[in-house]
Design a protein around this motif. Structure first.
Motif, PDB file in Angstrom:
ATOM      1  N   GLU A 120       0.834  -1.210   0.000  1.00  0.00           N
ATOM      2  CA  GLU A 120       0.000   0.000   0.000  1.00  0.00           C
ATOM      3  C   GLU A 120       0.871   1.263   0.000  1.00  0.00           C
ATOM      4  O   GLU A 120       0.578   2.228  -0.706  1.00  0.00           O
ATOM      5  N   VAL A 121       1.975   1.234   0.764  1.00  0.00           N
ATOM      6  CA  VAL A 121       2.900   2.384   0.778  1.00  0.00           C
ATOM      7  C   VAL A 121       3.504   2.563  -0.620  1.00  0.00           C
ATOM      8  O   VAL A 121       3.580   3.678  -1.153  1.00  0.00           O
ATOM      9  N   ALA A 122       3.924   1.451  -1.239  1.00  0.00           N
ATOM     10  CA  ALA A 122       4.560   1.527  -2.568  1.00  0.00           C
ATOM     11  C   ALA A 122       3.578   2.075  -3.601  1.00  0.00           C
ATOM     12  O   ALA A 122       3.950   2.910  -4.439  1.00  0.00           O
ATOM     13  N   ILE A 123       2.325   1.643  -3.526  1.00  0.00           N
ATOM     14  CA  ILE A 123       1.323   2.129  -4.494  1.00  0.00           C
ATOM     15  C   ILE A 123       1.109   3.632  -4.304  1.00  0.00           C
ATOM     16  O   ILE A 123       1.035   4.393  -5.266  1.00  0.00           O
ATOM     17  N   ALA A 124       1.061   4.056  -3.031  1.00  0.00           N
ATOM     18  CA  ALA A 124       0.845   5.487  -2.755  1.00  0.00           C
ATOM     19  C   ALA A 124       1.977   6.328  -3.350  1.00  0.00           C
ATOM     20  O   ALA A 124       1.771   7.475  -3.734  1.00  0.00           O
ATOM     21  N   HIS A 125       3.179   5.758  -3.444  1.00  0.00           N
ATOM     22  CA  HIS A 125       4.306   6.485  -4.046  1.00  0.00           C
ATOM     23  C   HIS A 125       4.321   6.345  -5.561  1.00  0.00           C
ATOM     24  O   HIS A 125       5.233   6.830  -6.214  1.00  0.00           O
ATOM     25  N   LYS A 126       3.357   5.622  -6.088  1.00  0.00           N
ATOM     26  CA  LYS A 126       3.263   5.384  -7.537  1.00  0.00           C
ATOM     27  C   LYS A 126       4.582   4.857  -8.113  1.00  0.00           C
ATOM     28  O   LYS A 126       5.117   5.389  -9.100  1.00  0.00           O
ATOM     29  N   VAL A 127       5.142   3.860  -7.435  1.00  0.00           N
ATOM     30  CA  VAL A 127       6.362   3.246  -7.970  1.00  0.00           C
ATOM     31  C   VAL A 127       6.020   2.606  -9.315  1.00  0.00           C
ATOM     32  O   VAL A 127       4.861   2.306  -9.598  1.00  0.00           O
ATOM     33  N   ARG A 128       7.037   2.398 -10.156  1.00  0.00           N
ATOM     34  CA  ARG A 128       6.757   1.881 -11.501  1.00  0.00           C
ATOM     35  C   ARG A 128       6.486   0.370 -11.481  1.00  0.00           C
ATOM     36  O   ARG A 128       5.741  -0.160 -12.295  1.00  0.00           O
ATOM     37  N   LEU A 129       7.125  -0.324 -10.522  1.00  0.00           N
ATOM     38  CA  LEU A 129       7.078  -1.794 -10.534  1.00  0.00           C
ATOM     39  C   LEU A 129       7.010  -2.332  -9.106  1.00  0.00           C
ATOM     40  O   LEU A 129       7.724  -1.839  -8.224  1.00  0.00           O
ATOM     41  N   ILE A 130       6.163  -3.326  -8.893  1.00  0.00           N
ATOM     42  CA  ILE A 130       6.191  -4.066  -7.623  1.00  0.00           C
ATOM     43  C   ILE A 130       6.392  -5.542  -7.966  1.00  0.00           C
ATOM     44  O   ILE A 130       5.618  -6.119  -8.743  1.00  0.00           O
ATOM     45  N   VAL A 131       7.440  -6.118  -7.409  1.00  0.00           N
ATOM     46  CA  VAL A 131       7.732  -7.539  -7.645  1.00  0.00           C
ATOM     47  C   VAL A 131       7.506  -8.294  -6.343  1.00  0.00           C
ATOM     48  O   VAL A 131       7.927  -7.836  -5.278  1.00  0.00           O
ATOM     49  N   SER A 132       6.830  -9.427  -6.441  1.00  0.00           N
ATOM     50  CA  SER A 132       6.725 -10.269  -5.246  1.00  0.00           C
ATOM     51  C   SER A 132       7.501 -11.555  -5.480  1.00  0.00           C
ATOM     52  O   SER A 132       7.448 -12.148  -6.559  1.00  0.00           O
ATOM     53  N   ALA A 133       8.259 -11.927  -4.451  1.00  0.00           N
ATOM     54  CA  ALA A 133       8.996 -13.189  -4.485  1.00  0.00           C
ATOM     55  C   ALA A 133       8.324 -14.118  -3.480  1.00  0.00           C
ATOM     56  O   ALA A 133       7.534 -13.666  -2.654  1.00  0.00           O
ATOM     57  N   LEU A 134       8.637 -15.375  -3.528  1.00  0.00           N
ATOM     58  CA  LEU A 134       8.059 -16.471  -2.728  1.00  0.00           C
ATOM     59  C   LEU A 134       6.662 -16.840  -3.224  1.00  0.00           C
ATOM     60  O   LEU A 134       6.368 -18.001  -3.419  1.00  0.00           O
ATOM     61  N   GLY A 135       5.780 -15.854  -3.445  1.00  0.00           N
ATOM     62  CA  GLY A 135       4.459 -16.176  -3.985  1.00  0.00           C
ATOM     63  C   GLY A 135       3.807 -14.951  -4.587  1.00  0.00           C
ATOM     64  O   GLY A 135       4.247 -13.826  -4.344  1.00  0.00           O
ATOM     65  N   PRO A 136       2.734 -15.149  -5.417  1.00  0.00           N
ATOM     66  CA  PRO A 136       2.055 -14.006  -6.038  1.00  0.00           C
ATOM     67  C   PRO A 136       1.243 -13.217  -5.012  1.00  0.00           C
ATOM     68  O   PRO A 136       0.754 -13.781  -4.034  1.00  0.00           O
ATOM     69  N   LEU A 137       1.071 -11.916  -5.249  1.00  0.00           N
ATOM     70  CA  LEU A 137       0.259 -11.072  -4.372  1.00  0.00           C
ATOM     71  C   LEU A 137      -1.218 -11.418  -4.576  1.00  0.00           C
ATOM     72  O   LEU A 137      -1.611 -11.862  -5.663  1.00  0.00           O
ATOM     73  N   PRO A 138      -2.047 -11.186  -3.553  1.00  0.00           N
ATOM     74  CA  PRO A 138      -3.484 -11.452  -3.713  1.00  0.00           C
ATOM     75  C   PRO A 138      -4.123 -10.528  -4.757  1.00  0.00           C
ATOM     76  O   PRO A 138      -3.622  -9.426  -5.002  1.00  0.00           O
ATOM     77  N   ASN A 139      -5.244 -10.999  -5.337  1.00  0.00           N
ATOM     78  CA  ASN A 139      -5.907 -10.298  -6.451  1.00  0.00           C
ATOM     79  C   ASN A 139      -6.204  -8.839  -6.167  1.00  0.00           C
ATOM     80  O   ASN A 139      -6.006  -7.982  -7.023  1.00  0.00           O
ATOM     81  N   ASP A 140      -6.699  -8.534  -4.954  1.00  0.00           N
ATOM     82  CA  ASP A 140      -7.117  -7.147  -4.701  1.00  0.00           C
ATOM     83  C   ASP A 140      -5.910  -6.198  -4.718  1.00  0.00           C
ATOM     84  O   ASP A 140      -6.001  -5.071  -5.196  1.00  0.00           O
ATOM     85  N   LEU A 141      -4.763  -6.666  -4.235  1.00  0.00           N
ATOM     86  CA  LEU A 141      -3.566  -5.813  -4.244  1.00  0.00           C
ATOM     87  C   LEU A 141      -3.059  -5.615  -5.666  1.00  0.00           C
ATOM     88  O   LEU A 141      -2.644  -4.521  -6.051  1.00  0.00           O
TER      89      LEU A 141
END
Ligand SMILES: Cc1cc2nc3c(=O)[nH]c(=O)nc-3n(C[C@H](O)[C@H](O)[C@H](O)COP(=O)(O)O)c2cc1C
Length: 365
Positions: free
Chosen positions: A129-150
């Motif tokens: 949520e913090v990263a989205i608020a900063h409008k970063v260009r890319l969010i990568v998740s490791a270990l597993g995919p992020l949930p649909n709503d995020l």
């Protein structure tokens, strides 16, 4: 495909710099690469501060954030988790500290990369949520995919979603969950890794998820390796270890010196630091946990909680033989201290030379 990834990330060169240091993120982006901040060990407030600093340093140039989204772990409050650590394990750590004369940790050193804070799915949600608020260009998740709503919330703000994987099966899972970019990370890499080598993994993943672009990660610290990764079907590369000894990196100085003298055989994939298999620099700490008298490593996050103070204290009090940190087999190529810009320029120029040689060689095939 390289064009496609440059467009997706909004950068000039297809080289991603993964790091925990905001200064490295900013410098990589400033130099035309793409910086990604590993946020797994940040609190939401720390992440907010770090992203504000990066925004200021690189004029909101494109950069990303990486989180670890754990699929399985022991849940509970810190006290409840502490209570589950067996006496045998505590005794083992106490003896290890005594044998190497590691004084108790007073907490004055900065939080080390292992076990300082506990990674949970709820915690990752706050970071994203913090990263989205900063409008970063890319969010990568490791270990597993992020949930649909995020994923939906990030995409609605124009954020690109990526997934870091060690197998084609996991790559497909991330794509099914909305990933627009895959980072295929071979076992050579620093940090949590699978067992397949980069050489085998890249074509496998690239074929499995085409036309989704793939970045190659794991063992890449020279330009010839970048050229090889592109030949294997990657659209670009994602490097971690190579930035650890840069001037802008926050790697503690004694660890930087250990990395520069280490050979490619001086890493080990060990569960001793977090409870999950993580490639780290071999040290008296990892050797002790690999010895026949060692108890089996605990599940995450219990192992990280158990060993955090000992490792943090080795940095606080300068007990060099115990110090360890995530690093990949490419540590053998780290031979000195340079700026991020010089490192990136060197990688690009070497890659150009290798690709020109490849062109020449092709006449013999
Ligand atoms: C100190 C360090 C910590 C890392 N921590 C993470 C992490 O939190 N999340 C992650 O996705 N990858 C992490 N990695 C792995 C990198 O994202 C990258 O995939 C890896 O470093 C690539 O291989 P290389 O080290 O051979 O360049 C870490 C790497 C390093 C060097």
């Amino acid at each position: 495909v390289t064009n496609q990834v440059l467009e997706l990330l909004g950068c000039r060169h297809p080289v991603v710099a993964f790091t925990h240091a905001p200064a490295v993120v900013a410098a990589a982006t400033e130099a035309g690469g793409f910086g990604v901040l590993g946020a797994a060990r940040f609190s939401p407030e720390e992440l907010d501060d770090a992203l504000t600093a990066i925004d200021a340093a690189c004029g909101r140039g494109p950069y990303g954030v990486d989180v670890l989204y754990p699929m399985s772990y022991v849940a509970g409050s810190r006290a409840a988790l502490e209570a589950q650590i067996p006496t045998e394990h505590r005794d083992f750590v106490t003896k290890l500290a005594r044998r190497h004369e590691v004084p108790p940790w007073t907490g004055s050193s900065t939080t080390h990369e292992f076990g300082g804070n506990i990674i949970t799915q709820e915690g990752v949600r706050e970071l994203v949520e913090v990263a989205i608020a900063h409008k970063v260009r890319l969010i990568v998740s490791a270990l597993g995919p992020l949930p649909n709503d995020l994923v939906a919330a990030a995409k609605s703000q124009g954020v690109v979603i990526g997934g870091m994987v060690g197998s084609a099966r996991h790559a497909q899972k991330h794509v099914d969950a909305g990933a627009q970019l895959i980072v295929a990370q071979g076992t050579e890499a620093a940090g949590h890794t699978g067992e397949t080598t980069t050489m085998v993994l890249i074509p496998e993943v690239a074929n499995a998820v085409a036309p989704v672009p793939v970045l190659a990660a794991g063992g890449i610290a020279t330009g010839s390796q970048i050229a090889a990764a592109l030949m294997l079907g990657a659209a670009g590369v994602w490097c971690g270890s190579v930035w650890l000894t840069t001037d802008e990196s926050d790697t503690p100085e004694p660890l930087k010196r250990k990395l520069v003298i280490a050979a490619s055989t001086d890493t080990v994939r060990s569960r001793s630091t977090t409870g999950k298999p993580v490639r780290v620099l071999r040290s008296a700490f990892t050797e002790a946990w690999g010895a026949p008298d060692a108890p089996p490593a605990l599940e995450a996050p219990l192992q990280g909680i158990l060993v955090h103070e000992l490792i943090a204290s080795s940095f606080e009090h300068g007990v060099v033989e115990i110090m360890t940190g995530a690093v990949g087999q490419s540590v053998g190529y780290l031979d000195g201290f340079r700026s991020v810009r010089e490192t990136l320029e060197r990688l690009l120029s070497e890659a150009g030379t290798s690709l020109a040689q490849a062109d020449e060689i092709s006449q013999w095939l």
